[in-house]
Design a protein around this motif. Structure first.
Motif, PDB file in Angstrom:
ATOM      1  N   CYS A   1       0.858  -1.260  -0.049  1.00  0.00           N
ATOM      2  CA  CYS A   1      -0.119  -0.124  -0.163  1.00  0.00           C
ATOM      3  C   CYS A   1       0.861   1.126   0.102  1.00  0.00           C
ATOM      4  O   CYS A   1       1.754   1.221   0.784  1.00  0.00           O
ATOM      5  N   PRO A   2       0.698   2.150  -0.927  1.00  0.00           N
ATOM      6  CA  PRO A   2       1.246   3.223  -0.939  1.00  0.00           C
ATOM      7  C   PRO A   2       1.054   4.602  -0.041  1.00  0.00           C
ATOM      8  O   PRO A   2       1.666   5.459  -0.133  1.00  0.00           O
ATOM      9  N   PHE A   3      -0.059   4.193   0.876  1.00  0.00           N
ATOM     10  CA  PHE A   3      -0.604   5.123   1.709  1.00  0.00           C
ATOM     11  C   PHE A   3      -0.317   5.106   3.070  1.00  0.00           C
ATOM     12  O   PHE A   3      -0.640   5.960   3.980  1.00  0.00           O
TER      13      PHE A   3
ATOM     14  N   ALA B   1      -6.869  10.468  -7.341  1.00  0.00           N
ATOM     15  CA  ALA B   1      -6.665  11.565  -6.352  1.00  0.00           C
ATOM     16  C   ALA B   1      -6.053  11.205  -5.237  1.00  0.00           C
ATOM     17  O   ALA B   1      -5.158  12.189  -4.936  1.00  0.00           O
ATOM     18  N   LYS B   2      -5.791  10.264  -4.442  1.00  0.00           N
ATOM     19  CA  LYS B   2      -5.141  10.021  -3.348  1.00  0.00           C
ATOM     20  C   LYS B   2      -3.666  10.069  -3.886  1.00  0.00           C
ATOM     21  O   LYS B   2      -2.735  10.679  -3.044  1.00  0.00           O
ATOM     22  N   LEU B   3      -3.140   9.111  -4.887  1.00  0.00           N
ATOM     23  CA  LEU B   3      -1.820   9.182  -5.105  1.00  0.00           C
ATOM     24  C   LEU B   3      -1.221  10.671  -5.541  1.00  0.00           C
ATOM     25  O   LEU B   3       0.125  10.682  -5.122  1.00  0.00           O
ATOM     26  N   PHE B   4      -1.945  11.515  -6.112  1.00  0.00           N
ATOM     27  CA  PHE B   4      -1.316  12.812  -6.636  1.00  0.00           C
ATOM     28  C   PHE B   4      -1.956  13.946  -5.837  1.00  0.00           C
ATOM     29  O   PHE B   4      -1.452  14.984  -6.165  1.00  0.00           O
ATOM     30  N   GLY B   5      -2.647  13.790  -4.823  1.00  0.00           N
ATOM     31  CA  GLY B   5      -3.127  14.892  -4.009  1.00  0.00           C
ATOM     32  C   GLY B   5      -4.096  15.804  -4.895  1.00  0.00           C
ATOM     33  O   GLY B   5      -4.260  17.064  -4.625  1.00  0.00           O
TER      34      GLY B   5
END
Length: 206
Positions: free
Chosen positions: A32-34, A65-69
């Motif tokens: 997970c990248p988060f 959206a989450k990956l790139f803000g």
């Protein structure tokens, strides 16, 4: 059909995840990248993703959206342009710059490649120096290259091993350490200097 509809019917979550730097295995699992994920806890399917550790969940637009803000509409636009499924006019300069930002996962993978390349080259150099310049007798003066190899080789081998076999948390720690205080740039400069000196010596011997 608006941009949200076009994106959701044309792009699946897995292909977007892989394009933006998330490595998904054949079982649909990924680190997970988060959060600092030590074991793959992110499940990526065609129409959604879900992390069983931190609870992140959503569709392809949510993921982007989450990956790139980005806001959801901005994420949908990015997907549409990146995957070539829109005929809309190109975004303005500010939006284009925002959409062209790399995800944290992409930046991490690029930095990992840079660190691994430099550390691997340095490790091989130190291994060669330790072999070539070892003192033949107790009275021999220690060559500076042999001393450097003795001081640094074990640690550099340890870092290379972590980048090859470590989990995402360990690899990220190595990358952050190497990238801090211009350590990577100093190492690259050192290697460049050594290559230049060895080339000069080789030319003199011809």
């Amino acid at each position: 059909m608006n941009v949200f509809g076009r994106v959701k019917t044309s792009i699946n979550t897995r292909e977007a995840a892989e394009r933006y730097g998330v490595e998904v295995n054949r079982h649909g699992k990924a680190l997970c990248p988060f959060h600092n994920d030590r074991n793959p806890s992110l499940f990526v399917d065609d129409d959604h993703y879900h992390c069983y550790a931190c609870g992140e969940h959503g569709d392809v637009i949510d993921l982007t959206a989450k990956l790139f803000g980005l806001k959801l509409y901005e994420a949908a636009q990015k997907l549409a342009y990146d995957f070539g499924i829109t005929q809309d006019k190109p975004p303005d300069k500010a939006m284009q710059e925002k959409q062209n930002r790399k995800s944290e996962a992409q930046r991490l993978r690029e930095n990992e490649k840079l660190c691994f390349s430099a550390l691997l080259e340095y490790m091989k150099l130190l291994q060669e120096w330790k072999r070539l310049y070892v003192p033949r007798t107790p009275e021999d003066k220690h060559d500076d290259r042999f001393v450097e190899a003795c001081h640094n080789l074990d640690y550099v081998e340890y870092l290379v091993d972590l980048l090859i076999m470590g989990d995402s948390y360990e690899r990220k720690e190595v990358i952050e350490m190497v990238m801090t205080d211009s350590k990577l740039q100093k190492l690259q400069k050192h290697l460049k200097k050594v290559r230049k000196e060895e080339k000069h010596i080789g030319e003199q011997e011809l």
